[in-house]
Scaffold this motif. Structure first.
Motif, PDB file in Angstrom:
ATOM      1  N   ASN A  37      34.487  37.612  38.447  1.00 62.90           N
ATOM      2  CA  ASN A  37      34.944  38.762  37.668  1.00 62.90           C
ATOM      3  C   ASN A  37      33.794  39.680  37.271  1.00 62.90           C
ATOM      4  O   ASN A  37      33.988  40.875  37.064  1.00 62.90           O
ATOM      5  N   THR A  89      35.624  41.160  43.565  1.00 63.34           N
ATOM      6  CA  THR A  89      36.105  41.019  42.192  1.00 63.34           C
ATOM      7  C   THR A  89      37.536  41.508  42.126  1.00 63.34           C
ATOM      8  O   THR A  89      38.134  41.856  43.150  1.00 63.34           O
ATOM      9  N   PHE A  90      38.122  41.524  40.935  1.00 59.58           N
ATOM     10  CA  PHE A  90      39.562  41.733  40.806  1.00 59.58           C
ATOM     11  C   PHE A  90      39.863  42.736  39.696  1.00 59.58           C
ATOM     12  O   PHE A  90      39.243  42.711  38.630  1.00 59.58           O
ATOM     13  N   HIS A 130      41.490  42.607  35.375  1.00 59.39           N
ATOM     14  CA  HIS A 130      40.964  41.269  35.115  1.00 59.39           C
ATOM     15  C   HIS A 130      42.141  40.299  35.005  1.00 59.39           C
ATOM     16  O   HIS A 130      43.160  40.616  34.368  1.00 59.39           O
ATOM     17  N   PRO A 131      42.063  39.128  35.661  1.00 60.35           N
ATOM     18  CA  PRO A 131      43.198  38.187  35.617  1.00 60.35           C
ATOM     19  C   PRO A 131      43.699  37.885  34.211  1.00 60.35           C
ATOM     20  O   PRO A 131      44.911  37.720  34.010  1.00 60.35           O
ATOM     21  N   PHE A 157      44.834  42.583  41.396  1.00 62.70           N
ATOM     22  CA  PHE A 157      45.231  41.243  40.975  1.00 62.70           C
ATOM     23  C   PHE A 157      46.601  41.319  40.323  1.00 62.70           C
ATOM     24  O   PHE A 157      46.808  42.013  39.337  1.00 62.70           O
ATOM     25  N   ASP A 158      47.548  40.587  40.888  1.00 64.56           N
ATOM     26  CA  ASP A 158      48.889  40.490  40.324  1.00 64.56           C
ATOM     27  C   ASP A 158      49.369  39.057  40.504  1.00 64.56           C
ATOM     28  O   ASP A 158      48.648  38.180  40.996  1.00 64.56           O
ATOM     29  N   PHE A 162      49.187  37.691  44.037  1.00 62.01           N
ATOM     30  CA  PHE A 162      47.847  37.275  44.429  1.00 62.01           C
ATOM     31  C   PHE A 162      47.496  35.938  43.773  1.00 62.01           C
ATOM     32  O   PHE A 162      46.930  35.044  44.398  1.00 62.01           O
ATOM     33  N   PHE A 163      47.875  35.800  42.500  1.00 60.80           N
ATOM     34  CA  PHE A 163      47.597  34.563  41.785  1.00 60.80           C
ATOM     35  C   PHE A 163      48.298  33.381  42.430  1.00 60.80           C
ATOM     36  O   PHE A 163      47.828  32.249  42.339  1.00 60.80           O
ATOM     37  N   TYR A 212      39.317  28.891  41.395  1.00 63.83           N
ATOM     38  CA  TYR A 212      40.116  29.894  42.096  1.00 63.83           C
ATOM     39  C   TYR A 212      41.400  29.256  42.609  1.00 63.83           C
ATOM     40  O   TYR A 212      41.550  28.032  42.614  1.00 63.83           O
TER      41      TYR A 212
END
Length: 331
Positions: A23, A53-54, A57-58, A94-95, A98-99, A128
């Protein structure tokens, strides 16, 4: 630096990089250790240096009710990574879909098939994949199976204190009004970046014009007045300046939306809509109210004098030495 936000239609020049993954919030000394290891590996293989990176942020996706926690927005992160010599920034959306990728799918679909990485570098605490099931060991195994190298950087601590460098520790330091402690872990002044927006123009009326910037979405440092160094990134006044800034809600005027208002010393010009980067050097005093404008103006003048004296030996570019000492591997 190329900034890539989609993995569709990548060219050959945009693939095959040695890639640091994470991140990188704050781009602190731990992140820089990952980048240094990646840089050496990329040079040895004559490959581009990349960061994966994403955005968002997750944590923003899965804990949307949390108070603002980010040390920097996406633009500030990209700016810092470019300064550190990164060739390609893969900034993947990141959604929840994707997670949902398993660690095996992430390695095969993203790292191998889409990016064709020459290798990857992660920190020792990297996790991850769905349920955070993957770690450095599973990534090493995936690399062996798919044909890319995996390097793991040690965690970093501060010499003398042994304190582990982390985004959480930096947030704590900023919350406590200790920007130098935060800077010791960052390897640079903590900076708030963004466009200059129109405000109430009270500073100009008081004889101290300010450049106003929003801080929404960012972890708020302790509210108060700071000695600052400022980079004007865009426009005819681009350059580096010293100054004083007020960060908070302006209690004297009954407002409640936090922002930062920076007064640049010995500056006369229009900065509206230009991009600024304000580095916090020293906390001077907390926010307060005053018995009238004359008392406020007198205090602003004293703040400016104190900031000028404090910043006299602070370089406008780069970063001066700090008492906490250099970073070291964290056991």
């Amino acid at each position: 630096m190329q900034r890539i936000t989609s993995l569709s239609r990548l060219t050959d020049a945009e693939r095959g990089a040695f890639t640091a993954i994470g991140n990188f919030d704050g781009v602190h000394l731990g992140h820089q250790a990952v980048l240094d290891l990646t840089r050496r590996a990329a040079a040895a293989r004559n490959a581009p240096l990349a960061v994966l990176t994403f955005e968002p942020h997750p944590r923003e996706v899965f804990r949307p009710g949390d108070p603002p926690f980010r040390l920097m927005n996406a633009e500030a992160k990209a700016h810092r990574l470019a300064k550190l010599g990164v060739d390609i920034l893969y900034e993947l959306p990141f959604d929840r879909a994707f997670f949902g990728l398993t660690e095996a799918a992430f390695s095969e679909r993203i790292l191998n098939r889409a990016l064709g990485v020459a290798g990857v570098t992660v920190g020792a605490d990297f996790c991850y994949g769905k349920g955070r099931a993957g770690n450095a060991d599973t990534l090493r195994a995936a690399g062996r199976a798919l044909g890319f190298d995996v390097l793991v950087a040690d965690l970093v601590g501060l010499a003398g204190s042994g304190e582990r460098v982390s985004s959480t520790a930096i947030r704590d330091a900023l919350r406590d009004g200790q920007p130098r402690r935060a800077a010791a872990m960052l390897g640079h002044w903590h900076r708030i970046e963004g466009p200059v927006v129109h405000g109430a123009k009270r500073g100009r009326a008081l004889g101290f014009p300010t450049a106003n910037m929003e801080i929404s979405g960012l972890h708020p440092p302790k509210f108060g007045v700071y000695a600052v160094v400022v980079e004007v990134v865009t426009g005819p006044h681009a350059g580096h300046y010293r100054g004083v800034a007020s960060l908070g809600v302006r209690p004297m005027f009954g407002e409640n939306t936090p922002n930062i208002e920076a007064h640049l010393f010995d500056f006369d010009g229009n900065l509206y809509d230009e991009h600024l980067s304000v580095g916090l050097v020293q906390f001077l005093r907390p926010e307060q109210t005053f018995d009238g404008l004359d008392a406020l103006i007198a205090q602003i003048r004293r703040d400016g004098e104190e900031a000028r004296a404090l910043l006299a030996d602070v370089p406008l570019t780069g970063f001066s030495s700090l008492t906490t000492g250099p970073a070291q591997p964290h056991g």
